[in-house]
Write an enzyme that holds these catalytic residues in place. Structure first.
Site, PDB file in Angstrom:
ATOM      1  N   ASP A   1      33.074  44.146  35.797  1.00  0.00           N
ATOM      2  CA  ASP A   1      33.222  43.363  37.019  1.00  0.00           C
ATOM      3  C   ASP A   1      33.959  42.054  36.741  1.00  0.00           C
ATOM      4  O   ASP A   1      33.702  41.391  35.727  1.00  0.00           O
ATOM      5  CB  ASP A   1      31.831  43.074  37.592  1.00  0.00           C
ATOM      6  CG  ASP A   1      31.884  42.250  38.852  1.00  0.00           C
ATOM      7  OD1 ASP A   1      32.321  42.781  39.883  1.00  0.00           O
ATOM      8  OD2 ASP A   1      31.495  41.060  38.804  1.00  0.00           O
TER       9      ASP A   1
ATOM     10  N   ASP B   1      27.835  49.226  35.676  1.00  0.00           N
ATOM     11  CA  ASP B   1      28.583  48.017  35.994  1.00  0.00           C
ATOM     12  C   ASP B   1      28.244  46.957  34.954  1.00  0.00           C
ATOM     13  O   ASP B   1      27.063  46.670  34.717  1.00  0.00           O
ATOM     14  CB  ASP B   1      28.212  47.510  37.386  1.00  0.00           C
ATOM     15  CG  ASP B   1      29.417  47.331  38.278  1.00  0.00           C
ATOM     16  OD1 ASP B   1      30.366  46.653  37.835  1.00  0.00           O
ATOM     17  OD2 ASP B   1      29.431  47.863  39.404  1.00  0.00           O
TER      18      ASP B   1
ATOM     19  N   GLU C   1      37.952  45.444  36.346  1.00  0.00           N
ATOM     20  CA  GLU C   1      38.368  44.956  37.660  1.00  0.00           C
ATOM     21  C   GLU C   1      39.336  43.797  37.444  1.00  0.00           C
ATOM     22  O   GLU C   1      38.952  42.739  36.955  1.00  0.00           O
ATOM     23  CB  GLU C   1      37.163  44.499  38.472  1.00  0.00           C
ATOM     24  CG  GLU C   1      37.541  44.031  39.861  1.00  0.00           C
ATOM     25  CD  GLU C   1      36.381  43.428  40.635  1.00  0.00           C
ATOM     26  OE1 GLU C   1      36.430  43.423  41.878  1.00  0.00           O
ATOM     27  OE2 GLU C   1      35.415  42.934  39.996  1.00  0.00           O
TER      28      GLU C   1
ATOM     29  N   HIS D   1      32.822  49.792  46.733  1.00  0.00           N
ATOM     30  CA  HIS D   1      31.768  49.021  47.375  1.00  0.00           C
ATOM     31  C   HIS D   1      32.247  47.685  47.926  1.00  0.00           C
ATOM     32  O   HIS D   1      31.495  47.016  48.654  1.00  0.00           O
ATOM     33  CB  HIS D   1      30.636  48.765  46.370  1.00  0.00           C
ATOM     34  CG  HIS D   1      31.082  47.918  45.223  1.00  0.00           C
ATOM     35  ND1 HIS D   1      31.959  48.373  44.263  1.00  0.00           N
ATOM     36  CD2 HIS D   1      30.804  46.625  44.897  1.00  0.00           C
ATOM     37  CE1 HIS D   1      32.196  47.405  43.398  1.00  0.00           C
ATOM     38  NE2 HIS D   1      31.507  46.332  43.754  1.00  0.00           N
ATOM     39  N   ASP D   2      33.457  47.275  47.596  1.00  0.00           N
ATOM     40  CA  ASP D   2      34.001  46.006  48.074  1.00  0.00           C
ATOM     41  C   ASP D   2      35.003  46.184  49.204  1.00  0.00           C
ATOM     42  O   ASP D   2      35.715  45.239  49.553  1.00  0.00           O
ATOM     43  CB  ASP D   2      34.690  45.250  46.922  1.00  0.00           C
ATOM     44  CG  ASP D   2      33.704  44.544  46.016  1.00  0.00           C
ATOM     45  OD1 ASP D   2      32.593  44.223  46.484  1.00  0.00           O
ATOM     46  OD2 ASP D   2      34.028  44.316  44.836  1.00  0.00           O
TER      47      ASP D   2
END
Length: 580
Positions: free
Chosen positions: A209, A103, A267, A342-343
């Site tokens: 991210d 990430d 993202e 994960h979100d």
């Protein structure tokens, strides 16, 4: 049918397995997952048939936002392990022909990062301009106000006052996550050095991210007032995909990524229209390999946001799937294909069914969807054996993530503190809260699900359904969700021209009915064709098999039948029909 003449690349044929390090496997009994725990599970990961692991943040961090607040990009959060542990992870993955994506969190740092400490020290600091600092505004009564009216993504103002220098700094997430100022060339070069640090150690790429927040409107103007009763407003029109965004991504690629043949997935928040996405992923733009647009995990968000109700319907996934599958060939782009991360809450509980009678079939149906589309599939650990959300008997106290807690408390305040009025919000948390995607992986039926030692206290709730739903119980069961995933991953490799590089043709709802998502794929030379039919309902659906003479069942989740000129799909049934 979308035409295809796609250039081949390793990252297009990859299936990525996302690991949330805190929740994967604890090796030392402290209740928190760690790098040695991940290393211990590499044989399992390899057995799935995935080609890459995406590791959520492991960098040194005070952990106010689960590692997305980084205080040192070149060190590791000690409870996870050491730099030596990470190097061993990289080397062991590579020995098993598995690549590693990390990430890349460079829209913001922690306020404990040395850069921010120096920036904060004085207005004359050489790093002052590495972050966003602005003077206060004052109202007619002389009261100090924020520089603009932007609302933080986690609620409240996006600006935070610093008494030492009598200025505000910008933090779009938590106050402890100040935004970096990407217009500063020195800051960019320092960030590129941190990227090279990891790529030189063997990291194969990055998930970036909050990628498109790195360029803001230079004037940082007030947001349009869309909620007149609220002081702070959504400023994404000025902080998402700003005027220099593409310059930064191209520079990042030229300076770093191209030197390592790195895989990149950005993202892409607040942006999901075809034109804007094409500017990031079209091959001739020389920017990113692919993006996460977010719309696939937002399908049940209400008009006022995540914790308002707007129930899932198959038409939503049909629209999103058809849009992106047909769009990418137009500009030689590439899709990311995913349902969980994960979100998000678990797709099994949101878009299919986690009821006992449908859970296995639903998980297999979603697996069929993921592995038969053009693009690079991403799985979240636990998805491969049917992990689900916490059930309805878990109350609000079971949720620990800052996003859900802040949203719940803000709405509770608006309702005068009346907890008895919060049932609708709790319902949406039980479906969508980020906690669900972060639940500890359920390895077996021993105490604490084999995630940590029996006498340890796990860092967050373990779903009590682990007794029946765990990886160990499915290993030797040929009909299990786990082994179905292995089958469809192998099919994707066996039919790479067809299922990875093939064309896509959507089937109209008039042909399939409103509850069935259907599409056809064809290999570039037209020698192979498949039809994929997916029932997103708990009722049997019947579809005409006209036009599928000579097709045979390539794979099914056990709830399909082709007979009498019809394809019958049981509840959450899935079938892939092949014509060789």
């Amino acid at each position: 049918m979308s035409s295809t003449n796609v250039e081949k690349a390793w990252w297009k044929e990859t299936v990525v397995y996302q690991i949330y390090p805190a929740s994967f496997k604890d090796s030392d009994g402290d209740g928190l997952g760690d790098i040695p725990g991940i290393i211990s599970k590499i044989p399992y990961i390899s057995s799935l048939g995935v080609n890459a692991v995406w590791l959520s943040p492991i960098y040194k961090s005070p952990q106010h936002d689960m590692g997305y607040d980084i205080s040192d990009y070149r060190d590791i959060h000690r409870p996870y392990g050491t730099l030596e542990d990470v190097q061993r992870l990289i080397d062991e993955l590579h020995k098993n022909q598995i690549k590693l994506l990390m990430d890349l969190v460079v829209n913001h740092t922690s306020d404990e990062h040395a850069w921010f400490k120096e920036s904060r020290s004085s207005k004359q600091s050489p790093k002052r301009d590495w972050y966003f600092w602005r003077d206060p505004r004052y109202d007619a009564s002389g009261n100090r106000q924020e520089p603009n009216n932007w609302r933080s993504i986690f609620g409240g103002s996006a600006w935070h006052y610093d008494e030492t220098t009598d200025q505000y700094y910008l933090a779009l997430f938590l106050p402890s996550q100040p935004d970096l100022n990407w217009s500063n060339a020195d800051m960019r070069q320092a960030t590129y050095d941190d990227m090279r640090f990891w790529q030189d150690r063997g990291v194969d790429g990055f998930r970036i991210d909050s990628m498109n927040l790195m360029s803001k409107h230079p004037d940082l103007p007030d947001a349009t007032v869309t909620r007149p009763k609220e002081k702070y407003q959504d400023g994404s029109e000025f902080f998402a995909s700003g005027p220099k965004m593409h310059d930064y991504i191209r520079e990042m690629r030229t300076e770093v990524f191209d030197h390592y043949d790195a895989m990149t997935v950005g993202e892409l928040g607040f942006t999901n229209d075809e034109r804007s996405v094409s500017e990031y992923v079209a091959k001739d733009r020389h920017e990113l390999n692919m993006v996460f647009t977010g719309d696939i995990v937002d399908m049940d968000f209400g008009p006022g946001g995540k914790y308002e109700r707007d129930d899932f319907h198959p038409r939503k996934i049909r629209h999103i799937t058809n849009m992106w599958q047909c769009a990418m060939p137009k500009f030689d782009g590439w899709n990311s294909v995913y349902l969980d991360n994960h979100d998000s809450g678990r797709s099994l509980s949101r878009y299919a069914s986690d009821k006992p009678e449908h859970r296995a079939a639903s998980a297999k149906m979603l697996a069929t969807y993921l592995m038969t589309l053009a693009g690079t599939p991403f799985l979240l650990a636990g998805q491969e054996f049917g992990m689900a959300n916490l059930g309805k008997d878990y109350g609000v106290e079971s949720y620990i993530d800052v996003e859900a807690k802040n949203a719940y408390n803000a709405i509770l305040w608006q309702r005068g503190g009346n907890k008895s009025s919060m049932g609708d919000v709790l319902r949406e948390m039980q479906r969508k809260a980020r906690d669900h995607g972060r639940l500890p992986v359920q390895w077996d039926d021993s105490p604490n699900a084999g995630f940590t030692a029996a006498d340890a206290k796990p860092w967050m709730t373990i779903n009590k359904d682990y007794i029946e739903w765990n990886a160990a119980s499915q290993q030797s069961d040929k009909e299990s969700v786990l082994n179905f995933y292995r089958q469809v991953l192998q099919l994707r490799k066996d039919y790479v021209d067809l299922l990875v590089y093939g064309s896509y043709k959507p089937l109209d709802e008039k042909e399939t009915g409103e509850m069935v998502l259907g599409y056809e794929r064809a290999s570039p030379d037209e020698s192979q064709h498949v039809a994929v039919l997916l029932n997103f309902s708990d009722q049997e659906q019947s579809i005409s098999a006209a036009g599928y003479d000579g097709y045979n069942t390539l794979i099914s989740n056990g709830r399909s039948e082709v007979a009498g000129g019809r394809v019958r799909l049981g509840a959450y049934g899935a079938v892939v029909l092949l014509k060789d």
